[in-house]
Design an enzyme around this catalytic site. Structure first.
Site, PDB file in Angstrom:
ATOM      1  N   SER A  73       0.840  -1.192   0.000  1.00  0.00           N
ATOM      2  CA  SER A  73       0.000   0.000   0.000  1.00  0.00           C
ATOM      3  C   SER A  73       0.885   1.257   0.000  1.00  0.00           C
ATOM      4  O   SER A  73       1.695   1.435  -0.908  1.00  0.00           O
ATOM      5  CB  SER A  73      -0.960  -0.031   1.192  1.00  0.00           C
ATOM      6  OG  SER A  73      -1.969   0.931   1.046  1.00  0.00           O
ATOM      7  N   ASP A 119      -8.629  -5.904  -4.961  1.00  0.00           N
ATOM      8  CA  ASP A 119      -8.302  -4.783  -4.067  1.00  0.00           C
ATOM      9  C   ASP A 119      -9.233  -3.611  -4.376  1.00  0.00           C
ATOM     10  O   ASP A 119      -9.273  -3.116  -5.500  1.00  0.00           O
ATOM     11  CB  ASP A 119      -6.843  -4.379  -4.284  1.00  0.00           C
ATOM     12  CG  ASP A 119      -6.324  -3.415  -3.228  1.00  0.00           C
ATOM     13  OD1 ASP A 119      -7.121  -2.629  -2.679  1.00  0.00           O
ATOM     14  OD2 ASP A 119      -5.099  -3.424  -2.969  1.00  0.00           O
ATOM     15  N   HIS A 170      -7.114  -5.967  -0.255  1.00  0.00           N
ATOM     16  CA  HIS A 170      -6.079  -5.048   0.197  1.00  0.00           C
ATOM     17  C   HIS A 170      -5.567  -5.503   1.562  1.00  0.00           C
ATOM     18  O   HIS A 170      -6.220  -5.305   2.581  1.00  0.00           O
ATOM     19  CB  HIS A 170      -6.629  -3.624   0.292  1.00  0.00           C
ATOM     20  CG  HIS A 170      -5.560  -2.596   0.482  1.00  0.00           C
ATOM     21  ND1 HIS A 170      -4.865  -2.038  -0.560  1.00  0.00           N
ATOM     22  CD2 HIS A 170      -5.050  -2.015   1.594  1.00  0.00           C
ATOM     23  CE1 HIS A 170      -3.981  -1.179  -0.116  1.00  0.00           C
ATOM     24  NE2 HIS A 170      -4.072  -1.151   1.199  1.00  0.00           N
TER      25      HIS A 170
END
Length: 591
Positions: free
Chosen positions: A233, A483, A521
């Site tokens: 991320s 995601d 995610h």
């Protein structure tokens, strides 16, 4: 602990410069900045016998590390130096793959130039039995806390040792501010220019150089043999940032679901948030379940088998339409497009989901050069639906969460909505009372120049990685195709741009990109990935062994099932026979 310094010299780095082997042998471990400069400018390697012998140094104990300070001159970007606030011996613990040897835990702070800016707080773990390598960990969201340097790389498997367990010196920082009640969504530090620059990337260099100085003191060496970075991320953006900005500092990077074009992503967050904030547009958790089930019924079999995972994502994106889809034979769209209960979607909800699925196109020039941010793979993804999975609460909080976006922004609004709200109020307008829903990210009016400036600072989009590749650096990059917080399509775009800049064959020599169907995610209820990326990276960097066919393991959806990890643009297609939970029953396909 005594060490033979000579064995560390082949990997010696100093402030991004690489010193020849013959010079290293002479200069040994006594180099200072002035000696390095003189060595680079004077004579050739044949006059080494005229140089003085190296000065010996003594490794410091863990207790002695508590009194070590780092001068500003040892850090490659402006600071006021760094101090150690604590140095503690941590006893060996764990068994098997979870075993970690004794190490010295060092805590400290890097002091800003601006007295109003926060410190960069860091943690450095120094193993008693060091493997001569370092691993830096990236953060998440807006950071604001120190990621655990004794933890694993993103998606690292539990049956393999962590970097610290392998003997790495590991470290991480909070990127230059300390988060408040909103945690990784707290963007209030953006009101300070130095703190903002630290978060955008400067803290990475400052932390690395500080850690290197302390490593040199602890082990009486000039530097590590190999240096790696791992993050997901925001940490994935940080991994790409160090490769792009300071290629001589690093030998390899593990990059997962990277928010590389961070400010452009913020603008897409704003567009989706404004769509969800419209009356009746926010789907509740039950409606998210209905969408997920309808997506599976339409798309699950596109990979050749009904296995609960949408693997042929391109085909699903091309064919699925929530306005015409069915759920158990009934239309997914509510009758007349109005509100019709938990088993259907209204027209405002379908419109918001279509905004989620489609790109934002900027109607103005951005300082980073970006012109758009793509949509997300919404169909077949967990948007935060009801469930009993052990990671369900995490998935909900990182997706659409519990409350509709509004002003003031609820703390339990979608993660990206709070993120957008904080960015607008503290990065863009620097007005804590500003209503972020009134700022149109496609036509920002008076805020256009400031937004353009922020993209130049935050979007990490350099595609010529020649310097990193030339020194033997390697990148392993992966992204879950489900995601809904950082778009997988954006990562594919970056990879394709690198290929366009450097050539497909050249990129194949140092970079791999994989997409993982069903993985969301950081956590997923559908297919929660575990991948031994670190061993693959070590073998590629240190042994010249290209990554063989990789396998990824699910730890949550169907624990223990495996799939081939397909290089982009491939996806796992069922061979027509065999155990549907075994990687060997699938082949990587592109159509």
């Amino acid at each position: 602990m005594q060490n033979n310094d000579s064995k560390y010299l082949p990997g010696y780095r100093h402030r991004g410069r690489h010193i020849g082997a013959a010079r290293r042998a002479v200069l040994g471990t006594a180099l200072t900045g002035m000696a390095l400069m003189l060595a680079a400018c004077g004579g050739d390697d044949d006059d080494d016998h005229h140089k003085p012998p190296p000065t010996s140094r003594t490794p410091k104990t863990c207790a002695e590390m508590a009194s070590v300070s780092v001068p500003a001159s040892a850090i490659g970007l402006p600071t006021s130096g760094a101090v150690v606030t604590e140095a503690t011996v941590v006893a060996a613990s764990g068994i098997g793959a979870q075993a970690v040897g004794e190490y010295c835990r060092v805590l400290g702070s890097i002091k800003p130039v601006d007295p109003a800016a926060p410190d960069i707080r860091f943690q450095l773990n120094l193993p008693t039995n060091w493997n001569n390598k370092i691993m830096m960990f990236g953060g998440g969201g807006y950071n604001g806390s120190i990621p655990s340097p004794q933890g694993n790389v993103p998606a690292g498997p539990a049956d393999q040792p962590t970097p610290l367990g392998r003997g790495y010196a590991t470290f991480a920082s909070d990127s230059g501010h300390q988060a408040g009640a909103l945690g990784s969504r707290d963007g209030s530090f953006g009101a300070n220019d130095e703190a903002l620059r630290n978060f955008a990337g400067d803290a990475l260099k400052k932390t690395r150089d500080t850690a290197l100085h302390l490593i040199q003191a602890r082990y009486a060496v000039d530097g590590p043999r190999k240096a790696y970075f791992a993050g997901g991320s925001t940490g994935g953006r940080e991994a790409l940032a160090v490769v792009q900005r300071w290629p001589q500092d690093w030998d390899g990077a593990i990059v997962l679901y990277p928010a590389w074009n961070a400010a452009s992503l913020d603008l897409q967050f704003g567009r989706i948030t404004r769509a969800l904030a419209q009356p009746g547009a926010y789907p509740n958790p039950a409606k998210r379940r209905a969408l997920f089930d309808a997506s599976l019924q339409a798309c699950d079999g596109l990979d050749g088998v009904q296995d609960g995972v949408v693997s042929n994502v391109p085909a699903c994106n091309a064919s699925f339409n929530p306005a015409t889809a069915t759920l158990n034979g009934a239309p997914l769209r509510c009758a007349g497009g109005g509100e019709g209960g938990d088993n259907c979607l209204s027209d405002p909800q379908i419109a918001a989901l279509n905004a989620y699925n489609t790109p934002i196109t900027f109607n103005y020039a951005l300082g980073s050069g970006e012109t758009q941010y793509p949509g997300f793979n919404v169909w077949g993804a967990d948007l935060g639906m009801p469930g009993t999975s052990p990671v369900q609460a995490t998935v909900i909080s990182l997706a659409l969460n519990e409350l509709q976006p509004a002003n003031p922004m609820p703390a339990t609004a979608p993660y990206f909505s709070v993120f957008w709200d904080q960015w607008v109020r503290y990065f863009v307008t620097r007005d804590p009372n500003f209503n972020s829903l009134t700022l149109d990210p496609e036509n920002p009016g008076a805020w256009q120049a400031r937004i353009s400036e922020l993209t130049a600072l935050q979007d990490v989009n350099k595609t010529d990685l020649s310097a990193f590749a030339a020194k033997g650096g390697k990148v392993l990059m992966a992204h879950g195709s489900a995601d809904v917080l950082v778009s997988t399509r954006a990562t594919a775009q970056y990879y394709q741009r690198v290929q366009a800049t450097m050539g497909t064959e050249r990129v194949a020599q140092f970079m791999r990109y994989y997409e993982i169907p069903g993985y969301g995610h950081a956590a997923s209820t559908v297919f929660n990935a575990a991948w031994d990326s670190l061993t693959a990276l070590e073998n590629w960097v240190e042994k010249g062994t290209e990554p063989p066919a990789q396998v990824v393991t699910d730890t949550v959806g169907v624990p223990g099932r495996t799939r081939p990890l397909c290089p982009y643009p491939g996806w796992p297609k069922y061979n027509g026979s065999g155990d549907i939970n075994a990687a060997g029953s699938y082949s990587c396909a592109t159509s």
